[in-house]
Design a protein around this motif. Structure first.
Motif, PDB file in Angstrom:
ATOM      1  N   ALA A  50     -39.568 -14.201  -0.458  1.00  0.00           N
ATOM      2  CA  ALA A  50     -39.259 -13.600   0.549  1.00  0.00           C
ATOM      3  C   ALA A  50     -38.473 -12.108   0.445  1.00  0.00           C
ATOM      4  N   HIS A  51     -38.381 -11.725  -0.625  1.00  0.00           N
ATOM      5  CA  HIS A  51     -38.149 -10.197  -1.141  1.00  0.00           C
ATOM      6  C   HIS A  51     -39.389  -9.337  -1.738  1.00  0.00           C
ATOM      7  N   ALA A  52     -40.499  -9.958  -1.518  1.00  0.00           N
ATOM      8  CA  ALA A  52     -41.611  -9.239  -2.049  1.00  0.00           C
ATOM      9  C   ALA A  52     -41.656  -7.854  -1.540  1.00  0.00           C
ATOM     10  N   HIS A  53     -41.385  -7.626  -0.063  1.00  0.00           N
ATOM     11  CA  HIS A  53     -41.406  -6.370   0.457  1.00  0.00           C
ATOM     12  C   HIS A  53     -40.000  -5.590   0.643  1.00  0.00           C
ATOM     13  N   HIS A  54     -39.115  -6.211   0.268  1.00  0.00           N
ATOM     14  CA  HIS A  54     -37.717  -5.733   0.186  1.00  0.00           C
ATOM     15  C   HIS A  54     -37.052  -6.130  -1.177  1.00  0.00           C
ATOM     16  N   PRO A  55     -37.566  -5.658  -2.343  1.00  0.00           N
ATOM     17  CA  PRO A  55     -36.838  -6.024  -3.830  1.00  0.00           C
ATOM     18  C   PRO A  55     -35.568  -5.779  -3.740  1.00  0.00           C
ATOM     19  N   VAL A  56     -34.839  -4.675  -3.269  1.00  0.00           N
ATOM     20  CA  VAL A  56     -33.426  -4.891  -3.533  1.00  0.00           C
ATOM     21  C   VAL A  56     -32.844  -6.033  -2.453  1.00  0.00           C
ATOM     22  N   ALA A  57     -32.297  -6.767  -2.994  1.00  0.00           N
ATOM     23  CA  ALA A  57     -31.793  -8.047  -2.252  1.00  0.00           C
ATOM     24  C   ALA A  57     -30.686  -7.877  -1.387  1.00  0.00           C
ATOM     25  N   SER A  58     -30.575  -6.617  -0.822  1.00  0.00           N
ATOM     26  CA  SER A  58     -29.568  -6.487   0.048  1.00  0.00           C
ATOM     27  C   SER A  58     -29.764  -5.614   1.198  1.00  0.00           C
ATOM     28  N   PRO A  59     -29.170  -5.288   2.257  1.00  0.00           N
ATOM     29  CA  PRO A  59     -29.691  -4.646   3.766  1.00  0.00           C
ATOM     30  C   PRO A  59     -29.573  -3.185   3.373  1.00  0.00           C
ATOM     31  N   LEU A  60     -30.180  -2.664   2.536  1.00  0.00           N
ATOM     32  CA  LEU A  60     -30.254  -1.070   2.216  1.00  0.00           C
ATOM     33  C   LEU A  60     -31.661  -0.615   2.088  1.00  0.00           C
ATOM     34  N   ASP A  61     -31.833   0.452   2.756  1.00  0.00           N
ATOM     35  CA  ASP A  61     -32.952   1.268   2.548  1.00  0.00           C
ATOM     36  C   ASP A  61     -33.029   1.972   1.282  1.00  0.00           C
ATOM     37  N   ASP A  62     -34.198   2.585   1.081  1.00  0.00           N
ATOM     38  CA  ASP A  62     -34.457   3.350  -0.301  1.00  0.00           C
ATOM     39  C   ASP A  62     -33.770   4.514  -0.371  1.00  0.00           C
ATOM     40  N   GLU A  63     -33.356   5.198   0.662  1.00  0.00           N
ATOM     41  CA  GLU A  63     -32.823   6.537   0.568  1.00  0.00           C
ATOM     42  C   GLU A  63     -31.182   6.068   0.413  1.00  0.00           C
ATOM     43  N   SER A  64     -30.695   4.988   0.935  1.00  0.00           N
ATOM     44  CA  SER A  64     -29.437   4.519   0.642  1.00  0.00           C
ATOM     45  C   SER A  64     -28.883   4.054  -0.527  1.00  0.00           C
ATOM     46  N   HIS A  84     -21.067   3.229   1.794  1.00  0.00           N
ATOM     47  CA  HIS A  84     -22.292   3.211   2.772  1.00  0.00           C
ATOM     48  C   HIS A  84     -22.233   1.968   3.482  1.00  0.00           C
ATOM     49  N   VAL A  85     -22.004   1.958   4.986  1.00  0.00           N
ATOM     50  CA  VAL A  85     -21.856   0.765   5.572  1.00  0.00           C
ATOM     51  C   VAL A  85     -23.345   0.677   6.409  1.00  0.00           C
ATOM     52  N   SER A  86     -24.014  -0.414   5.978  1.00  0.00           N
ATOM     53  CA  SER A  86     -25.516  -0.459   6.234  1.00  0.00           C
ATOM     54  C   SER A  86     -25.658  -0.628   7.808  1.00  0.00           C
ATOM     55  N   THR A  87     -26.453   0.160   8.226  1.00  0.00           N
ATOM     56  CA  THR A  87     -26.918   0.484   9.603  1.00  0.00           C
ATOM     57  C   THR A  87     -27.424  -0.816  10.408  1.00  0.00           C
ATOM     58  N   ARG A  88     -27.431  -0.849  11.515  1.00  0.00           N
ATOM     59  CA  ARG A  88     -28.338  -1.770  12.345  1.00  0.00           C
ATOM     60  C   ARG A  88     -29.538  -1.894  11.761  1.00  0.00           C
ATOM     61  N   HIS A  89     -30.175  -0.993  11.906  1.00  0.00           N
ATOM     62  CA  HIS A  89     -31.814  -0.679  11.515  1.00  0.00           C
ATOM     63  C   HIS A  89     -31.853  -1.254  10.087  1.00  0.00           C
ATOM     64  N   GLU A  90     -31.252  -0.971   9.044  1.00  0.00           N
ATOM     65  CA  GLU A  90     -31.056  -1.674   7.621  1.00  0.00           C
ATOM     66  C   GLU A  90     -30.900  -3.054   7.664  1.00  0.00           C
ATOM     67  N   LEU A  91     -29.990  -3.742   8.352  1.00  0.00           N
ATOM     68  CA  LEU A  91     -29.608  -4.930   8.498  1.00  0.00           C
ATOM     69  C   LEU A  91     -30.684  -5.683   9.300  1.00  0.00           C
ATOM     70  N   ASP A  92     -31.349  -5.300  10.256  1.00  0.00           N
ATOM     71  CA  ASP A  92     -32.421  -5.921  10.995  1.00  0.00           C
ATOM     72  C   ASP A  92     -33.474  -5.800  10.073  1.00  0.00           C
ATOM     73  N   ALA A  93     -33.815  -4.807   9.503  1.00  0.00           N
ATOM     74  CA  ALA A  93     -35.271  -4.528   8.630  1.00  0.00           C
ATOM     75  C   ALA A  93     -35.072  -5.631   7.589  1.00  0.00           C
ATOM     76  N   TYR A  94     -33.986  -5.710   6.942  1.00  0.00           N
ATOM     77  CA  TYR A  94     -33.856  -6.719   5.715  1.00  0.00           C
ATOM     78  C   TYR A  94     -34.396  -8.094   6.296  1.00  0.00           C
ATOM     79  N   GLU A  95     -33.645  -8.822   7.363  1.00  0.00           N
ATOM     80  CA  GLU A  95     -33.978  -9.765   8.028  1.00  0.00           C
ATOM     81  C   GLU A  95     -35.267 -10.027   8.180  1.00  0.00           C
ATOM     82  N   TRP A  96     -35.836  -9.044   9.020  1.00  0.00           N
ATOM     83  CA  TRP A  96     -37.099  -9.337   9.464  1.00  0.00           C
ATOM     84  C   TRP A  96     -38.099  -9.217   8.254  1.00  0.00           C
ATOM     85  N   ASP A  97     -37.760  -8.710   7.227  1.00  0.00           N
ATOM     86  CA  ASP A  97     -38.733  -8.565   5.994  1.00  0.00           C
ATOM     87  C   ASP A  97     -38.492  -9.834   5.314  1.00  0.00           C
TER      88      ASP A  97
END
Length: 245
Positions: free
Chosen positions: A10-24, A180-193
């Motif tokens: 499940a983490h193959a495309h989102h290796p950091v196992a938390s709702p954070l994007d690369d810049e965060s 840093h508080v994860s944004t809605r985009h980060e939270l949703d992107a993590y779950e969709w990934d």
């Protein structure tokens, strides 16, 4: 199907196992690492994603990772060799809460691993025991953005709201110096990934015995996210310094 294999796929495309994007992740490491020539410890490092990024970005850094998963540590070693940072990375197969070292660390990381210690404050207590004078802790954990349902609490844990979470950290003897508080985009992107990557693997490997289980796990996770906790769950990362020096 083993839970560890589900998580790895499940983490193959989102290796950091938390709702954070690369810049965060980059900014949090920048605020935590400081001069970049010290020692970093990750308690519950998984595949070493945080440490590997730090080692690549800061050539003077040395890092130690601790995790209970042999396969995750094997992946971390392989990736470290590929990236050319293996000589600065030391990995230990152990319970994060039981790890002991005479080395003191300039940065102690524990993001999304508070369950291994029994909660946020016990995680900070463990981190404090490894921290060098003037060092920093980078911790990430959940909080409730709004009142959760009993089902959400049972599923994810007994968090508090963000303000109360920070109050408890401060009362425990810490000063937040960045967050840093994860944004809605980060939270949703993590779950969709998470759900989409696992489902795609199942569809691409119909002959694998684990394929039906992976597809079912993705569907269950997606349903729980959308119907149980999406509107209530938040995630915060804090860079902390101890008031006791």
């Amino acid at each position: 199907m083993q839970r560890e294999r589900i998580s790895r796929l499940a983490h193959a495309h989102h290796p950091v196992a938390s709702p954070l994007d690369d810049e965060s992740v980059r900014r949090l490491l920048e605020r935590g690492v400081g001069a970049g020539d010290g020692h970093v410890l990750d308690l519950g490092c998984g595949g070493g994603e945080w440490l590997l990024r730090a080692l690549v970005a800061y050539p003077g850094l040395r890092a130690v990772g601790v995790d209970v998963s042999d396969s995750a540590l094997t992946r971390a070693r392989h990736t470290a060799q590929t990236l050319g940072v293996a000589d600065r990375l030391d990995l230990h197969h152990a319970e994060a809460a039981d790890f002991a070292s005479t080395q003191r660390f300039d940065l102690v990381l524990s993001v999304g691993a508070a369950h291994a210690f029994g909660g946020l404050l016990p995680t900070l207590a463990a981190a404090r025991g490894h921290l060098a004078p003037g060092g920093r802790v980078l911790i990430g954990d959940g909080f409730w953005e709004r009142d959760p349902s009993p089902e959400a609490v049972e599923m994810l844990g007994d968090f508090t709201d963000l303000a109360t979470t920070v109050d408890r950290v401060v009362a425990d003897g810490w000063v937040p110096v960045y967050g840093h508080v994860s944004t809605r985009h980060e939270l949703d992107a993590y779950e969709w990934d998470w759900t989409g990557t696992l489902a795609s693997w199942a569809l691409d490997h119909p002959d694998d015995p684990d394929s039906p289980h992976a597809l079912a796990a993705a569907a269950t996770h997606r349903e729980e996210w959308l119907r149980v906790y999406r509107e209530a769950f938040g995630f915060v990362c804090l860079v902390l310094r101890s008031t006791s020096g």
